[in-house]
Design a protein around this motif. Structure first.
Motif, short mmCIF file in Angstrom:
data_model
loop_
_atom_site.label_atom_id
_atom_site.label_comp_id
_atom_site.label_asym_id
_atom_site.label_seq_id
_atom_site.Cartn_x
_atom_site.Cartn_y
_atom_site.Cartn_z
N ALA A 60 53.39 34.93 39.46
CA ALA A 60 52.38 34.68 38.43
C ALA A 60 51.33 35.78 38.57
O ALA A 60 50.85 36.04 39.67
CB ALA A 60 51.74 33.31 38.63
N ALA A 61 50.98 36.43 37.47
CA ALA A 61 50.09 37.58 37.60
C ALA A 61 49.29 37.83 36.33
O ALA A 61 49.70 38.60 35.46
CB ALA A 61 50.88 38.83 37.98
N PRO A 62 48.12 37.20 36.20
CA PRO A 62 47.19 37.59 35.14
C PRO A 62 46.52 38.91 35.52
O PRO A 62 46.72 39.42 36.62
CB PRO A 62 46.17 36.45 35.14
N SER A 63 45.73 39.47 34.63
CA SER A 63 45.06 40.73 34.93
C SER A 63 44.11 40.57 36.12
O SER A 63 43.49 39.52 36.30
CB SER A 63 44.30 41.25 33.71
N ALA A 64 44.02 41.62 36.93
CA ALA A 64 43.29 41.55 38.21
C ALA A 64 41.81 41.88 38.02
O ALA A 64 41.31 42.90 38.51
CB ALA A 64 43.92 42.49 39.23
N ASN A 65 41.12 41.00 37.29
CA ASN A 65 39.69 41.17 37.04
C ASN A 65 39.04 39.81 36.95
O ASN A 65 39.71 38.80 36.70
CB ASN A 65 39.46 41.92 35.72
N PRO A 66 37.73 39.71 37.16
CA PRO A 66 37.05 38.43 36.92
C PRO A 66 37.29 37.98 35.49
O PRO A 66 37.32 38.79 34.57
CB PRO A 66 35.57 38.76 37.17
N PHE A 67 37.46 36.69 35.30
CA PHE A 67 37.81 36.15 33.99
C PHE A 67 36.83 36.61 32.92
O PHE A 67 35.61 36.52 33.07
CB PHE A 67 37.84 34.62 34.04
N GLY A 68 37.39 37.09 31.80
CA GLY A 68 36.57 37.49 30.66
C GLY A 68 36.10 38.92 30.69
O GLY A 68 35.61 39.43 29.68
N TYR A 69 36.25 39.61 31.84
CA TYR A 69 35.75 40.99 31.95
C TYR A 69 36.87 41.98 31.60
O TYR A 69 38.01 41.60 31.35
CB TYR A 69 35.19 41.23 33.36
N ILE A 70 36.53 43.26 31.62
CA ILE A 70 37.44 44.32 31.21
C ILE A 70 38.64 44.38 32.17
O ILE A 70 38.47 44.37 33.39
CB ILE A 70 36.72 45.67 31.20
N SER A 71 39.84 44.48 31.62
CA SER A 71 41.05 44.54 32.45
C SER A 71 41.14 45.86 33.20
O SER A 71 40.74 46.91 32.69
CB SER A 71 42.29 44.36 31.57
N PRO A 72 41.69 45.85 34.44
CA PRO A 72 41.76 47.06 35.25
C PRO A 72 43.02 47.88 34.97
O PRO A 72 44.11 47.34 34.86
CB PRO A 72 41.79 46.51 36.68
N THR A 73 42.85 49.18 34.87
CA THR A 73 43.99 50.07 34.65
C THR A 73 44.20 51.06 35.80
O THR A 73 45.07 51.92 35.74
CB THR A 73 43.81 50.86 33.33
N ARG A 74 43.40 50.92 36.86
CA ARG A 74 43.56 51.72 38.08
C ARG A 74 43.27 50.82 39.29
O ARG A 74 42.52 49.85 39.19
CB ARG A 74 42.59 52.91 38.11
N ALA A 75 43.83 51.22 40.43
CA ALA A 75 43.62 50.43 41.66
C ALA A 75 42.14 50.34 42.01
O ALA A 75 41.65 49.30 42.45
CB ALA A 75 44.41 51.04 42.81
N GLU A 76 41.39 51.43 41.80
CA GLU A 76 39.97 51.41 42.15
C GLU A 76 39.17 50.45 41.27
O GLU A 76 38.14 49.92 41.70
CB GLU A 76 39.37 52.81 42.10
N HIS A 77 39.64 50.21 40.03
CA HIS A 77 38.99 49.21 39.19
C HIS A 77 39.09 47.82 39.83
O HIS A 77 38.13 47.05 39.82
CB HIS A 77 39.64 49.15 37.80
N VAL A 78 40.27 47.52 40.37
CA VAL A 78 40.47 46.23 41.04
C VAL A 78 39.56 46.13 42.26
O VAL A 78 38.90 45.11 42.51
CB VAL A 78 41.94 46.04 41.46
#
Length: 317
Positions: free
Chosen positions: A130-148
């Motif tokens: 199971a894998a939703p986007s790796a960001n706090p809910f409602g915020y901008i989705s991450p497209t790089r490891a450093e964003h996470v």
């Protein structure tokens, strides 16, 4: 910790940990989809409401068939064309998939990511992720490891670094209610590409509560700085007394300092614009701004999915 050790990532997942993984769309916050305790940790780390279902990731079609039943012909046609890739199918689940994953729905969202590291990792595991986007809910989705790392680095033990995401928008979610092919979320595969395979489809607007598919809530993908949509030639003069950032499709505006502007694609390329969208929003959101003004793209190709994200990023304003 950020790294590229797939064996370490697999071992953490087998121990019930939640980690970040790369896909071609965005980075995902991944855990064992068959373990309710792990799934609950995903919701807690993201601060995601439990009524918003999760996408389940598997390495291939054979694995996908282990978890679903009564697959429509249209789903098979789309899978043959777009899987692995940025397509998620909303299908009837088998009992082995927990209601926690699907938020009580009899349907489960299934995806086969194309990213080589995600593929390699999934093949090492005896369970789907199971894998939703790796960001706090409602915020901008991450497209790089450093964003996470910036957002969730202190909450998870490992971030598997697969480089920048090549698509940069979440997957297109397609379901089949009462035999009608319906796009529940516009994403990395354009509506036109879907229709080229199976003919005309219905396109559903986002939902404000009890979404039928992941990522359908009205307010989502939002920066912390207020974002307002409209014609930039009108919005910029309207907010002269404020420090504003500009998010445009192609044009740049000489009255705004260059460091406060981001053009998604100077050549007007939709694929490039999609790839840059979340990074652009994140860049502007880190500046000392009062407001971000943005414009919609033409409603065609990936412009439809980009506009969907922009509308939801601005909805709270």
């Amino acid at each position: 910790m950020i790294g590229q050790n797939i064996a370490q990532a697999a071992e953490l997942l087998k121990r019930g940990e939640v980690i970040a993984i790369p896909t071609e769309t965005v980075y995902g916050l991944a855990g064992n989809a068959l373990d309710d305790h792990t799934v609950a940790k995903i919701f807690a780390i993201k601060q995601r409401p439990s009524f918003d279902p999760l996408i389940v990731h598997v390495p291939d079609w054979q694995s996908l068939e282990n978890w679903v039943q009564n697959i429509p012909t249209a789903a098979l046609q789309l899978a043959q064309q777009f899987m692995p890739g940025a397509l998620t199918l909303l299908l009837e689940k088998k009992e082995t998939i927990s209601d926690l994953v699907t938020a009580g729905s009899p349907l489960v969202a299934m995806r086969i990511p194309a990213h080589p590291l995600a593929q390699e990792l999934l093949r090492l595991l005896p369970f789907p992720l199971a894998a939703p986007s790796a960001n706090p809910f409602g915020y901008i989705s991450p497209t790089r490891a450093e964003h996470v790392a910036q957002q969730l680095g202190d909450k998870i033990p490992y971030i598997l670094d697969g480089g920048p995401c090549t698509i940069g928008l979440e997957s297109t979610i397609v379901g089949f209610p009462e035999g009608r092919t319906t796009i529940f979320r516009k994403g990395g595969i354009p509506v036109e590409a879907i229709e080229a395979v199976i003919g005309p489809v219905q396109v559903q607007a986002h939902s404000s509560s009890n979404p039928q598919a992941p990522g359908m809530l009205k307010s989502h993908y939002a920066p912390r700085i207020p974002l307002v949509l409209g014609k930039l030639t009108e919005l910029i003069p309207q907010h002269q007394g404020k420090v504003i950032g500009v998010l445009s499709f192609q044009e740049r505006y000489p009255e705004i300092p260059s460091e406060r502007q981001f053009a998604l694609s100077s050549s007007g390329d939709y694929t490039e614009a999609a790839r840059n969208l979340f990074s652009a929003m994140r860049y502007l959101d880190q500046l000392p701004l009062d407001l971000i003004v943005a414009e919609l793209l033409p409603e065609e190709n990936l412009g439809r999915a980009i506009n969907d994200r922009l509308r939801r990023a601005s909805s709270k304003n």
